[in-house]
Each structure stands twice: as C-alpha cells, then as structure tokens.
Write an enzyme that holds these catalytic residues in place. Sequence first.
Site, PDB file in Angstrom:
ATOM      1  N   ASN A  62       0.391  -1.218   0.177  1.00  8.62           N
ATOM      2  CA  ASN A  62      -0.438   0.372   0.163  1.00  8.62           C
ATOM      3  C   ASN A  62       0.655   1.372  -0.330  1.00  8.62           C
ATOM      4  O   ASN A  62       2.388   1.213   0.789  1.00  8.62           O
ATOM      5  CB  ASN A  62      -1.185   0.283   1.048  1.00  8.62           C
ATOM      6  CG  ASN A  62      -0.732  -0.104   2.697  1.00  8.62           C
ATOM      7  OD1 ASN A  62       0.766  -0.658   2.480  1.00  8.62           O
ATOM      8  ND2 ASN A  62      -0.624   0.999   3.729  1.00  8.62           N
ATOM      9  N   GLU A  64       0.147   5.066   0.176  1.00  5.61           N
ATOM     10  CA  GLU A  64      -0.213   6.647   1.328  1.00  5.61           C
ATOM     11  C   GLU A  64       0.015   6.870   0.390  1.00  5.61           C
ATOM     12  O   GLU A  64       1.314   7.505   0.236  1.00  5.61           O
ATOM     13  CB  GLU A  64      -0.583   6.589   2.957  1.00  5.61           C
ATOM     14  CG  GLU A  64      -1.074   5.098   3.659  1.00  5.61           C
ATOM     15  CD  GLU A  64      -1.458   5.259   5.000  1.00  5.61           C
ATOM     16  OE1 GLU A  64      -2.158   4.366   5.414  1.00  5.61           O
ATOM     17  OE2 GLU A  64      -0.638   5.354   5.620  1.00  5.61           O
ATOM     18  N   CYS A  73      -3.530   0.968  -2.930  1.00  6.45           N
ATOM     19  CA  CYS A  73      -4.002  -0.035  -2.263  1.00  6.45           C
ATOM     20  C   CYS A  73      -2.696  -1.109  -3.000  1.00  6.45           C
ATOM     21  O   CYS A  73      -2.342  -1.278  -3.650  1.00  6.45           O
ATOM     22  CB  CYS A  73      -4.863  -1.700  -2.268  1.00  6.45           C
ATOM     23  SG  CYS A  73      -7.321  -0.182  -1.362  1.00  6.45           S
ATOM     24  N   GLU A  75      -3.035  -4.176  -3.040  1.00  3.70           N
ATOM     25  CA  GLU A  75      -3.496  -5.441  -4.259  1.00  3.70           C
ATOM     26  C   GLU A  75      -3.594  -5.055  -5.314  1.00  3.70           C
ATOM     27  O   GLU A  75      -2.880  -5.582  -6.978  1.00  3.70           O
ATOM     28  CB  GLU A  75      -4.686  -5.930  -3.699  1.00  3.70           C
ATOM     29  CG  GLU A  75      -4.893  -7.056  -2.474  1.00  3.70           C
ATOM     30  CD  GLU A  75      -5.043  -5.738  -1.404  1.00  3.70           C
ATOM     31  OE1 GLU A  75      -5.416  -6.223  -0.329  1.00  3.70           O
ATOM     32  OE2 GLU A  75      -4.759  -4.673  -1.449  1.00  3.70           O
ATOM     33  N   CYS A 112     -10.667  -4.073  -0.645  1.00  6.52           N
ATOM     34  CA  CYS A 112     -11.509  -3.474  -0.699  1.00  6.52           C
ATOM     35  C   CYS A 112     -12.386  -3.567  -2.061  1.00  6.52           C
ATOM     36  O   CYS A 112     -11.694  -4.197  -2.894  1.00  6.52           O
ATOM     37  CB  CYS A 112     -10.963  -2.015  -0.647  1.00  6.52           C
ATOM     38  SG  CYS A 112     -10.295  -1.475  -2.843  1.00  6.52           S
ATOM     39  N   CYS A 115     -10.481  -3.173  -4.823  1.00  7.79           N
ATOM     40  CA  CYS A 115      -9.685  -4.073  -4.998  1.00  7.79           C
ATOM     41  C   CYS A 115     -10.164  -5.137  -5.614  1.00  7.79           C
ATOM     42  O   CYS A 115      -9.689  -5.327  -6.520  1.00  7.79           O
ATOM     43  CB  CYS A 115      -8.317  -3.941  -4.581  1.00  7.79           C
ATOM     44  SG  CYS A 115      -7.382  -2.817  -3.920  1.00  7.79           S
TER      45      CYS A 115
END
Length: 165
Positions: A62, A64, A73, A75, A112, A115
């Site tokens: 991930n 940010e 993310c 994934e 999520c 993803c």
Amino acid sequence: MINHEIKIAFEEYSTFHELNDIDQALCREAVKALSGSHSPYSNFCVGAALRLQSGRIIYGSNQENAAYPSGLCAERVALFTWGANYADDPIESMAVTAYTAKFVINKPITPCGSCLQVLAEYEKKQKQPIRTILYCQDGSTWVTNGIDSFLPFLFFEDRLVAVPA
C-alpha cells in the site's frame, strides 16, 4: 416476487502450517512485500504477492499520500504491475497480509471493493480464476478460488468494449 439467495465458499485454515508448501511460500512473499509499504498516516502496512504461471512473483504494497485519495492499495499495485508488464503470464494466485504496530491483527484482511473490481477484471481478461489467500500472521487464513466468493454482483458491461474500426 422471486427470492434469491447467494452462497459463498472459502476455505479457512486455523494455522499457516495447514497450507500446502506452495501457498505457504506465497504467504511469505506477501510478508516480504510489507517492507515496501508507504503508510505514514495509518501505520497499517499491507503486502500482496502474485504468483504467475511462470513462477515469477510480483509484489505490491500500500502507498499512502498526504492527499489521502491519491494512495493505492497493495492489491492494485501488484495487479496493475502485472497488467502493465506481464499480462501474457497468467496469475495463478495472490496472497495478501497486513501488519501494524498499533494492535494485533487476528483475522485476515479482505480487499476493498475497488481492488475486488480490478481482480474481477483481470480474471476475466485472463479467462481463469485467481486463487486468493488472505493470510493473517497471528490468526487464521482464508482461501478462495476466484472473485465470485467476494463479489457476487460484478460490474461488467460487455457493450463497453471498444468496437474495432
């Protein structure tokens, strides 16, 4: 009125050691991917590892950003890397794990919705399901064979496909 019911299927392993050797190895690769996490705001690191048909491993973590929606993310980092560089080498499986120093994670984290939609798109593109291993380092591990158990109502609109000129 018609009543419909949707059932999902997944395997649950109480310990990492119950997984087969190949899945254990991919989980260890997902743990390695945690080191690339840039998560200074949440301090919640997520790592993903894809195993391709050739045996190649692709990593994602991930990322940010202070402009919060600008992050990505783990994934999707891994899946987009595959799509941009290795799309002719099908994805066999993906392992995802997480770590934070703030608390103990005692159950697998799930991807999520964004993803999951990307995962669904790439399953469709490669015409085969992607085995997904959600590995909790301090708890159980969940395994599914394909996106249907996560996202039974996928968004696909075949008419959106470009018409050849």
